[in-house]
Design a protein around this motif. Sequence first.
Motif, PDB file in Angstrom:
ATOM      1  N   VAL A   7       0.850  -1.191   0.000  1.00 13.64           N
ATOM      2  CA  VAL A   7       0.000   0.000   0.000  1.00 13.64           C
ATOM      3  C   VAL A   7       0.886   1.241   0.000  1.00 13.64           C
ATOM      4  O   VAL A   7       1.909   1.281   0.693  1.00 13.64           O
ATOM      5  CB  VAL A   7      -0.907   0.018   1.259  1.00 13.64           C
ATOM      6  CG1 VAL A   7      -1.835   1.223   1.242  1.00 13.64           C
ATOM      7  CG2 VAL A   7      -1.698  -1.274   1.374  1.00 13.64           C
ATOM      8  N   TYR A  58      -1.801  -0.894  -3.925  1.00 17.67           N
ATOM      9  CA  TYR A  58      -2.680   0.279  -3.881  1.00 17.67           C
ATOM     10  C   TYR A  58      -1.735   1.474  -3.924  1.00 17.67           C
ATOM     11  O   TYR A  58      -1.122   1.836  -2.923  1.00 17.67           O
ATOM     12  CB  TYR A  58      -3.504   0.261  -2.597  1.00 17.67           C
ATOM     13  CG  TYR A  58      -4.512   1.390  -2.495  1.00 17.67           C
ATOM     14  CD1 TYR A  58      -5.612   1.451  -3.345  1.00 17.67           C
ATOM     15  CD2 TYR A  58      -4.377   2.379  -1.526  1.00 17.67           C
ATOM     16  CE1 TYR A  58      -6.551   2.469  -3.232  1.00 17.67           C
ATOM     17  CE2 TYR A  58      -5.302   3.403  -1.405  1.00 17.67           C
ATOM     18  CZ  TYR A  58      -6.393   3.440  -2.261  1.00 17.67           C
ATOM     19  OH  TYR A  58      -7.315   4.460  -2.145  1.00 17.67           O
ATOM     20  N   LEU A 190      -5.550   0.675  -7.583  1.00 13.84           N
ATOM     21  CA  LEU A 190      -5.129  -0.690  -7.281  1.00 13.84           C
ATOM     22  C   LEU A 190      -4.619  -1.311  -8.576  1.00 13.84           C
ATOM     23  O   LEU A 190      -5.364  -1.431  -9.560  1.00 13.84           O
ATOM     24  CB  LEU A 190      -6.290  -1.511  -6.727  1.00 13.84           C
ATOM     25  CG  LEU A 190      -5.905  -2.912  -6.223  1.00 13.84           C
ATOM     26  CD1 LEU A 190      -5.108  -2.810  -4.929  1.00 13.84           C
ATOM     27  CD2 LEU A 190      -7.140  -3.773  -6.007  1.00 13.84           C
ATOM     28  N   TRP A 228     -15.347   0.223  -4.444  1.00 13.22           N
ATOM     29  CA  TRP A 228     -14.384   0.270  -5.539  1.00 13.22           C
ATOM     30  C   TRP A 228     -15.106   0.504  -6.855  1.00 13.22           C
ATOM     31  O   TRP A 228     -16.272   0.132  -7.009  1.00 13.22           O
ATOM     32  CB  TRP A 228     -13.618  -1.057  -5.627  1.00 13.22           C
ATOM     33  CG  TRP A 228     -12.810  -1.396  -4.419  1.00 13.22           C
ATOM     34  CD1 TRP A 228     -13.211  -2.149  -3.358  1.00 13.22           C
ATOM     35  CD2 TRP A 228     -11.460  -1.000  -4.143  1.00 13.22           C
ATOM     36  NE1 TRP A 228     -12.200  -2.249  -2.427  1.00 13.22           N
ATOM     37  CE2 TRP A 228     -11.104  -1.558  -2.893  1.00 13.22           C
ATOM     38  CE3 TRP A 228     -10.521  -0.247  -4.834  1.00 13.22           C
ATOM     39  CZ2 TRP A 228      -9.858  -1.382  -2.323  1.00 13.22           C
ATOM     40  CZ3 TRP A 228      -9.265  -0.068  -4.273  1.00 13.22           C
ATOM     41  CH2 TRP A 228      -8.943  -0.627  -3.031  1.00 13.22           C
TER      42      TRP A 228
END
Length: 248
Positions: A7, A58, A190, A228
């Motif tokens: 991330v 991400y 992502l 999302w």
Amino acid sequence: MPLNLTVSPDFAPDHISGWFYFNTYLQRKLGIPIHLELYDSFEKQRNDIRAGKVDLIYANPYDASMLVRELGFKALMKPAHKADETIIAVSVSSSVDKVENLQPGSVIATTDDPDVHTMGMIMLESADLDADNITVKTLKNYVLVAKNLLKGEADAGFFLKQAYDELSELIRSEMKPLVSSQIGVIHHVLLAGPSFKEHETALTSVLLDMPGDEKGRGVLQNMGLVGWELMSEEDSEFMIDLIDTLID
């Protein structure tokens, strides 16, 4: 060997547990082993990305360019209703009430989050300020940027808007925003690497279904997300082109 998820280091510390829940959720839904690796700096993360140690990420918009155009990653999803914007803020005790009042020689606190820093520098142009007539203090995170403002060690600071909004109410009460960008088309992404290709379809299905799943909703809440959205190749290329233009 498990696949590796990471991330962008600019996520709020309050959401650390959320990303671990997310990783566990993905493993259960996809039926594959996934290891979550979190980093405290962009440099460390980029070194591992280039070393092939990341399969799913991400990523912040700046790194998306490198991942897609240099390393063959594919942008799959973006967070729903969550664009990346930049805020310039000062201490509430500062006499400065608009960007144009900042003076040459000002100390600007920022992080090594490149897209936020770039947008902040662009917004300083209205005060005729640039890298040649200010002092830039690069700090590890937005909490330290805020502390520098409150201690009088910086005149203004650059914040990712989401990070600013997620600071404690006490800290925010001691600061005042001067300006916020309103681009609306820059956001985290992502991305899946080549080694994740066979799982892409299943992954997108799982992510789109999260808001309708009780456990999925709980995971999203812990991540600070509501859901999302699919990201097309066209959308990905447009955002990357825009970021490259801003940085150049």
